[in-house]
Design a protein around this motif. Sequence first.
Motif, PDB file in Angstrom:
ATOM      1  N   ASP A   1       6.893  -4.318   0.074  1.00  0.00           N
ATOM      2  CA  ASP A   1       7.559  -4.592  -1.458  1.00  0.00           C
ATOM      3  C   ASP A   1       6.671  -5.589  -2.357  1.00  0.00           C
ATOM      4  OD1 ASP A   1       7.681  -7.184  -0.408  1.00  0.00           O
ATOM      5  OD2 ASP A   1       9.693  -7.060   0.290  1.00  0.00           O
TER       6      ASP A   1
ATOM      7  N   SER B   1       9.772   8.025   0.418  1.00  0.00           N
ATOM      8  CA  SER B   1      10.413   7.139  -0.409  1.00  0.00           C
ATOM      9  C   SER B   1      10.553   5.754   0.724  1.00  0.00           C
ATOM     10  CB  SER B   1      11.383   7.537  -1.093  1.00  0.00           C
ATOM     11  OG  SER B   1      12.336   7.873  -0.049  1.00  0.00           O
ATOM     12  N   ARG B   2      10.740   4.776   0.011  1.00  0.00           N
ATOM     13  CA  ARG B   2      11.285   3.519   0.777  1.00  0.00           C
ATOM     14  C   ARG B   2      12.371   3.866   1.809  1.00  0.00           C
ATOM     15  NH1 ARG B   2       8.300  -0.929  -1.089  1.00  0.00           N
ATOM     16  NH2 ARG B   2       7.613  -0.373  -3.351  1.00  0.00           N
TER      17      ARG B   2
ATOM     18  N   SER C   1       8.670  -3.272   4.182  1.00  0.00           N
ATOM     19  CA  SER C   1      10.073  -2.959   4.058  1.00  0.00           C
ATOM     20  C   SER C   1      10.777  -2.649   5.231  1.00  0.00           C
ATOM     21  CB  SER C   1      10.165  -1.688   2.863  1.00  0.00           C
ATOM     22  OG  SER C   1       9.625  -2.266   1.789  1.00  0.00           O
TER      23      SER C   1
ATOM     24  N   ASP D   1       9.386   4.378  -6.607  1.00  0.00           N
ATOM     25  CA  ASP D   1       9.526   4.411  -5.044  1.00  0.00           C
ATOM     26  C   ASP D   1       9.268   5.524  -4.347  1.00  0.00           C
ATOM     27  OD1 ASP D   1      10.271   1.773  -4.856  1.00  0.00           O
ATOM     28  OD2 ASP D   1      12.086   1.944  -5.221  1.00  0.00           O
TER      29      ASP D   1
END
Length: 220
Positions: free
Chosen positions: A102, A159-160, A108, A131
Motif C-alpha cells: 500500500d 488487483s489488490r 496488503s 489498483d
Amino acid sequence: TIKNAGAASCRTRRVELGSTHQGSIAQLSAGPQAVIAAWFDSESTVSARLLSLDLEPLTPAVQIGRFRGPSDIRVVGLESGGLVLTRSKEGDGDHWYASFLDGRGALSGPPVVTAIDPAQIVRAAFLSDSDTVHVVQHPLYLPGMVPATTKPIVSHLLSRKQPNVCPVQIPLRGYVDSRHDLAPIESAGGPGFLLRFVEGPDTPLPPFGKAKSMLVRHAQ
C-alpha cells in the motif's frame, strides 16, 4: 543530453535500499507518486520498499514472505504503492506469486499464487486503473523454430482485492515471432492490447506481408 536535461550540472547519488543477497539486482518501477524497489535479501526472502520520485527512501524495507528458492522478481509501480511478482519453485510446483504494497509501504496481505505461466516470460505489464495490473504473456518463437503445438496468449488481471483473477486464453491461427510485439490499449470498457502475429504455418523466415494485427480487449 546536450543541455544536461535543463540542469546546471550533473551529479550522482547513492541510496542504500537494504541488505542484499550476493548477486541480486534490485528491480525498480515508478508510479505517479513513488518508486517501488524489490530485491533478494537472502536465498529465500524478497524485500521491497517505496522511494520518492527523487529516490529518497519513504518507507522501511519489508520482507515479502519466505520462498523456497525464489528465482525471479518483477515490480509494477501503482498510484499508491505497487505490485511485486515473485517466481518460486515451491513443493507443489513452479509459480508466480503476487504481493501488493500500500501507500505506506506495508503488505496488503500474504503472497498469493497466480495463474501466470512460469514457462513463459512476462511480456508486458501495465496499469488498467490505480489498483489493477494487466499482464499479458505470449510465447516468443524464433523464425523457423515454432513447435508443432503453439501456446496461446494469456491475458491476466491482478488487483489488490483479487490478486489472481480472470486469466483468459486467446488462441491464434498462427504464431508470434521475435519481430513482433504487443502494445497496451486503455479503454473505458477494460484494458486491452494490440498484437501483431504471423498467420499460417511456420517457415524459416516468414515475410512481414503475412503479418496480421489483432486488437484484444479484456473486459472487466
